[in-house]
Design an enzyme around this catalytic site. Structure first.
Site, PDB file in Angstrom:
ATOM      1  CG  HIS A 181      61.191   4.087  38.255  1.00 18.74           C
ATOM      2  ND1 HIS A 181      60.480   3.773  39.499  1.00 18.74           N
ATOM      3  CD2 HIS A 181      60.655   2.294  37.290  1.00 18.74           C
ATOM      4  CE1 HIS A 181      59.950   3.207  39.188  1.00 18.74           C
ATOM      5  NE2 HIS A 181      59.615   1.970  38.478  1.00 18.74           N
TER       6      HIS A 181
ATOM      7  CG  ASP B 113      59.152   0.076  34.286  1.00 18.33           C
ATOM      8  OD1 ASP B 113      59.828   0.518  35.664  1.00 18.33           O
ATOM      9  OD2 ASP B 113      58.529  -0.425  34.206  1.00 18.33           O
TER      10      ASP B 113
ATOM     11  CG  HIS C 106      56.229   4.875  36.592  1.00 20.66           C
ATOM     12  ND1 HIS C 106      56.970   4.250  35.215  1.00 20.66           N
ATOM     13  CD2 HIS C 106      56.145   4.171  37.053  1.00 20.66           C
ATOM     14  CE1 HIS C 106      58.175   3.027  35.253  1.00 20.66           C
ATOM     15  NE2 HIS C 106      57.545   2.810  36.247  1.00 20.66           N
TER      16      HIS C 106
ATOM     17  NE  ARG D  55      49.354   1.704  45.027  1.00 19.65           N
ATOM     18  CZ  ARG D  55      50.363   1.372  42.981  1.00 19.65           C
ATOM     19  NH1 ARG D  55      50.738   1.084  43.387  1.00 19.65           N
ATOM     20  NH2 ARG D  55      49.975   1.316  41.649  1.00 19.65           N
TER      21      ARG D  55
HETATM   22  C1  LIG Z   1      64.676  -7.135  34.924  1.00 19.51           C
HETATM   23  C2  LIG Z   1      64.121  -5.826  35.229  1.00 19.51           C
HETATM   24  C3  LIG Z   1      64.070  -4.599  35.287  1.00 19.51           C
HETATM   25  C4  LIG Z   1      64.547  -4.051  36.258  1.00 19.51           C
HETATM   26  C5  LIG Z   1      65.313  -4.070  37.255  1.00 19.51           C
HETATM   27  C6  LIG Z   1      65.801  -5.647  37.385  1.00 19.51           C
HETATM   28  O1  LIG Z   1      66.450  -6.295  37.280  1.00 19.51           O
HETATM   29  C7  LIG Z   1      63.899  -6.403  38.082  1.00 19.51           C
HETATM   30  C8  LIG Z   1      63.222  -5.609  39.026  1.00 19.51           C
HETATM   31  C9  LIG Z   1      62.966  -4.073  37.755  1.00 19.51           C
HETATM   32  C10 LIG Z   1      62.757  -3.083  38.723  1.00 19.51           C
HETATM   33  C11 LIG Z   1      61.257  -1.991  39.720  1.00 19.51           C
HETATM   34  C12 LIG Z   1      61.226  -1.412  40.280  1.00 19.51           C
HETATM   35  C13 LIG Z   1      62.055  -0.092  39.239  1.00 19.51           C
HETATM   36  C14 LIG Z   1      62.985  -0.836  38.703  1.00 19.51           C
HETATM   37  C15 LIG Z   1      63.577   0.295  38.372  1.00 19.51           C
HETATM   38  C16 LIG Z   1      63.818  -1.321  39.463  1.00 19.51           C
HETATM   39  O2  LIG Z   1      64.453  -0.529  40.563  1.00 19.51           O
HETATM   40  O3  LIG Z   1      63.727  -2.807  39.683  1.00 19.51           O
HETATM   41  C17 LIG Z   1      62.787  -1.789  37.743  1.00 19.51           C
HETATM   42  C18 LIG Z   1      63.846  -2.427  37.117  1.00 19.51           C
HETATM   43  C19 LIG Z   1      64.335  -1.650  35.263  1.00 19.51           C
HETATM   44  O4  LIG Z   1      63.283  -1.808  34.771  1.00 19.51           O
HETATM   45  O5  LIG Z   1      65.521  -1.041  35.082  1.00 19.51           O
HETATM   46  O1  LIG Z   2      53.652  -0.168  42.143  1.00 16.89           O
HETATM   47  C1  LIG Z   2      53.302  -0.033  40.760  1.00 16.89           C
HETATM   48  O2  LIG Z   2      52.248   0.490  40.694  1.00 16.89           O
HETATM   49  C2  LIG Z   2      54.683   0.496  40.133  1.00 16.89           C
HETATM   50  C3  LIG Z   2      55.616   0.139  40.522  1.00 16.89           C
HETATM   51  C4  LIG Z   2      56.771  -0.187  38.968  1.00 16.89           C
HETATM   52  O3  LIG Z   2      57.113   1.400  38.675  1.00 16.89           O
HETATM   53  C5  LIG Z   2      57.971  -1.282  38.910  1.00 16.89           C
HETATM   54  O4  LIG Z   2      57.901  -2.502  39.495  1.00 16.89           O
HETATM   55  O5  LIG Z   2      58.613  -0.927  38.274  1.00 16.89           O
HETATM   56 FE   LIG Z   3      58.447   1.022  37.408  1.00 13.42          FE
END
Ligand SMILES: C=C1C[C@]23C[C@@]1(O)CC[C@H]2[C@@]12CCC[C@@](C)(C(=O)O1)[C@H]2[C@@H]3C(=O)O
Ligand SMILES: O=C(O)CCC(=O)C(=O)O
Ligand SMILES: [Fe+2]
Length: 368
Positions: free
Chosen positions: A240, A242, A300, A310
């Site tokens: 994905h 961010d 990533h 981890r």
């Molecule tokens: C602000 C945010 C970015 C995120 C979705 C969220 O609401 C909170 C969690 C974030 C996260 C972390 C893991 C990967 C990700 C793709 C997810 O599912 O939750 C990211 C979201 C994002 O960056 O789109």
């Molecule tokens: O655990 C990690 O190294 C990456 C986590 C991550 O990609 C995320 O929280 O958006």
């Molecule tokens: Fe991420």
């Protein structure tokens, strides 16, 4: 004022919470078995566990994610180059006390060690942002990921009170301190990145009168990847980007994070090795938009380990909720038209919840 907590109101994400306790499984269940984990590679070979600091391409040259010393007078230039070519880099001498990194890890480890029924008292709701659960992106994949997460926006008090009715305060205090410290570092990194794009304090109103980004928003995501009986067929966190401006990631000393490089000069998945005391910075979709495509958000994923758990803490940094992010005027011109339309973080998170990795193309302008 709207907040990112409203992002999913119109796009609830249904990730079911009835999953086995990953910490006690002796075998990988079918629902967690991913195929072609390694087929998705172009020529790069990575050595995540045995050779922690080096990724070797098929041509034998080493490709390492840049490590940048924030005390280096050339930091801005180095960061600009890393954002352009990699979309990710690590920083050292960032000023965050190591004890605070240990503390946030302790909060996470204590939280994820709670029994499942206790963690589920703070479960994230389908249309909510905060709380305990599987990664939001799980709904886009046919297989489950070998991880669990806890998302915090603003004060974690309500959820922490549910998890630790007696001593929630000591955990809250650490999160508040971590948030404050990351906010300062994020402001500093933001200027180093903007500077590398030729954008100054006068050019960015939403940085505030002193340029401190006081109104910026952020989410803190704690991630746990339990040791896994069959790591070669499991996925910790699926590929994905961010949705942020950028993300500041603390990872413990267990490797697993990988970034995808473009085809030119090798390509494929490259491990981001843990650097003691280092923090990983990855470009998110909103910085990609703001830079008019000059800096690319990096794809990533996270792989898991057979014997070691981890842990990571991701500080997901974004603009104030009411600010529309668009390609900066200084980066737009007759030869380089704006590639994206203006979008707020809240709106973009909604688009991501609906279209996932295609979200950027939904805010892209048709350039002729
Ligand atoms: C602000 C945010 C970015 C995120 C979705 C969220 O609401 C909170 C969690 C974030 C996260 C972390 C893991 C990967 C990700 C793709 C997810 O599912 O939750 C990211 C979201 C994002 O960056 O789109
Ligand atoms: O655990 C990690 O190294 C990456 C986590 C991550 O990609 C995320 O929280 O958006
Ligand atoms: Fe991420």
């Amino acid at each position: 004022m709207p907040s990112i907590s409203e992002s999913y109101r119109n796009h609830p994400v249904h990730v079911h919470h009835k999953h086995p306790d990953l910490y006690s499984l002796q075998e990988l269940p079918e629902s967690y078995t991913w195929t072609n984990l390694n087929n998705d590679h172009t020529p790069t070979t990575t050595y995540p566990s045995s050779n922690n600091n080096c990724n070797i391409t098929s041509e034998g040259s080493s490709v390492n994610v840049p490590v940048i010393d924030l005390n280096d007078p050339n930091a801005s230039k180095l960061i600009g180059h890393a954002c352009k070519t990699w979309g990710v880099f690590q920083v050292v001498n960032h000023g965050v006390p190591l004890s605070l990194l240990d503390d946030i890890q302790w909060v996470g480890q204590t939280l994820f060690s709670l029994p499942s029924h206790q963690k589920l008292k703070a479960a994230r709701s389908p249309d909510g942002v905060t709380g305990y659960g599987l990664a939001r992106i799980s709904s886009f994949f046919p297989k489950l990921m070998w991880s669990e997460g806890f998302t915090i926006v603003g004060s974690p008090l309500d959820h922490f009170h549910q998890l630790w009715p007696q001593d929630y305060n000591k955990y809250c205090d650490i999160v508040v301190q971590y948030d404050e410290t990351m906010k300062k570092l994020a402001g500093k990194l933001m200027w180093l990145m903007l500077d590398s794009l030729g954008i100054t304090k006068e050019d960015l109103k939403w940085a505030g009168s002193k340029g401190h980004f006081n109104d910026a928003c952020a989410a803190l995501q704690l991630n746990s990847y339990p040791s896994c009986p069959d790591p070669d067929r499991a996925m910790g966190l699926a590929p994905h980007t961010d949705s942020t401006l950028f993300t500041i990631l603390y990872q413990n000393n267990i490797s697993g994070l990988q970034v995808k490089l473009d085809g030119s000069g090798g390509g494929g998945w490259v491990t981001v090795p843990p650097v003691p005391g280092g923090l990983v910075i990855n470009v998110g979709d909103l910085l990609h938009i703001l830079s008019n495509g000059l800096y690319s958000s990096v794809l990533h994923r996270v792989l898991v380990n057979r014997t070691r758990q981890r842990f990571s803490a991701a500080y997901l940094y974004g603009p104030p909720v009411n600010v529309e992010i668009c390609p900066h005027a200084k980066l737009v011109g007759p030869t380089r038209p704006a590639l994206y339309r203006p979008v707020t973080w809240t709106e973009y998170l909604g688009t991501k919840a609906k279209h996932f990795n295609k979200a950027l193309s939904y805010v892209q302008l048709c350039v002729t």
